[in-house]
Enzyme design. Structure first.
Site, mmCIF file in Angstrom:
data_model
loop_
_atom_site.group_PDB
_atom_site.id
_atom_site.type_symbol
_atom_site.label_atom_id
_atom_site.label_comp_id
_atom_site.label_asym_id
_atom_site.label_seq_id
_atom_site.Cartn_x
_atom_site.Cartn_y
_atom_site.Cartn_z
ATOM 1 C CB CYS A 74 -63.540 30.909 -52.029
ATOM 2 S SG CYS A 74 -62.245 31.452 -51.239
ATOM 3 C CD GLU A 75 -59.987 24.390 -50.310
ATOM 4 O OE1 GLU A 75 -60.885 23.634 -50.302
ATOM 5 O OE2 GLU A 75 -58.663 24.261 -50.339
ATOM 6 C CG HIS A 76 -58.254 29.806 -49.762
ATOM 7 N ND1 HIS A 76 -58.059 29.945 -51.369
ATOM 8 C CD2 HIS A 76 -57.626 28.672 -49.627
ATOM 9 C CE1 HIS A 76 -57.306 29.014 -51.634
ATOM 10 N NE2 HIS A 76 -56.959 28.333 -50.648
ATOM 11 C CG HIS A 77 -61.352 34.542 -48.517
ATOM 12 N ND1 HIS A 77 -60.874 34.305 -49.538
ATOM 13 C CD2 HIS A 77 -60.558 35.361 -47.735
ATOM 14 C CE1 HIS A 77 -59.527 34.666 -49.846
ATOM 15 N NE2 HIS A 77 -59.472 35.451 -48.455
ATOM 16 C CD GLN A 115 -62.463 28.943 -61.510
ATOM 17 O OE1 GLN A 115 -62.570 30.147 -60.855
ATOM 18 N NE2 GLN A 115 -62.575 29.063 -63.012
ATOM 19 C CG HIS A 143 -63.048 33.376 -57.257
ATOM 20 N ND1 HIS A 143 -62.735 32.206 -56.591
ATOM 21 C CD2 HIS A 143 -62.889 33.029 -58.685
ATOM 22 C CE1 HIS A 143 -62.417 31.179 -57.477
ATOM 23 N NE2 HIS A 143 -62.564 31.660 -58.714
ATOM 24 C CB CYS A 145 -62.856 35.824 -51.633
ATOM 25 S SG CYS A 145 -62.069 35.076 -52.751
HETATM 26 ZN ZN ZN Z 1 -61.263 33.229 -51.632
#
Ligand code: ZN
Length: 186
Positions: A74-77, A115, A143, A145
């Site tokens: 996941c590119e956010h976390h 995703q 996920h 995260c």
């Molecule tokens: Zn994430």
């Protein structure tokens, strides 16, 4: 952009310090190098020879590989999300080796992703390579995260789909695909 291992190593050392760890303790000493080598290995898996075949006995029905193991970040976390990919296409004079479908999944998964984009990228890549009558990609992924932090929802699955060509325009084809991957609907 090529992988810059030195930059990764510096960043991991700084990150470990940032979370209050001693990057020089025994267990962590080699960690920056390990992480850098891991990303170098991921990078190598992004390129592969997508071999096509034009001789395959006039097969014009669906080719489906289901339950392909898929791991991404996941590119956010920068935490993994992982699960299964189901890929189908209907050839139009060209097929590829089945392992190339698995490799295509890996090539787009082994990088920071969301995703939704991952699903589209796999579908668009296969559409451009195979020029099939249609292509369908369904990803079912958990996920970390979401499981480890935030809403703490372990075991949930996020389902995304990208349908192209005949999978969009023809209900019968779409329903056959969904039946084969044991999904009543999307
Ligand atoms: Zn994430």
């Amino acid at each position: 952009m090529p992988i810059d291992k030195e930059k990764i190593k510096q960043a991991i050392r700084l990150f470990l310090e940032g979370i209050g760890e001693d990057p020089n303790r025994e267990g962590l000493l080699e960690t920056p190098d390990r992480v850098a080598r891991m990303w170098e290995d991921f990078e190598k898996q992004k390129t592969f020879n997508f071999k096509l075949f034009e001789e395959f006995g006039n097969y014009n029905e669906m080719v489906l590989v289901k339950d392909i193991a898929i791991y991404s970040f996941c590119e956010h976390h920068l935490l993994p999300f992982f699960g299964k990919a189901h890929i189908a296409y209907i050839p139009d004079g060209i097929v590829c080796g089945l392992s190339k479908l698995v490799r295509s999944v890996r090539a787009f998964a082994l990088r920071p992703q969301v995703q939704e984009r991952l699903t589209n990228e796999i579908a668009d890549f296969l559409a451009s390579q195979l020029k099939p009558k249609g292509v369908a990609v369904v990803l079912e992924m958990e996920h970390l995260c979401m499981s480890m932090r935030g809403v703490m929802s372990p075991g949930h699955l996020t389902v995304t789909s990208a349908l192209r060509g005949i999978f969009l325009s023809d209900l019968r084809t779409r329903e056959e695909f969904l039946k084969l991957i044991d999904r009543p609907a999307l």
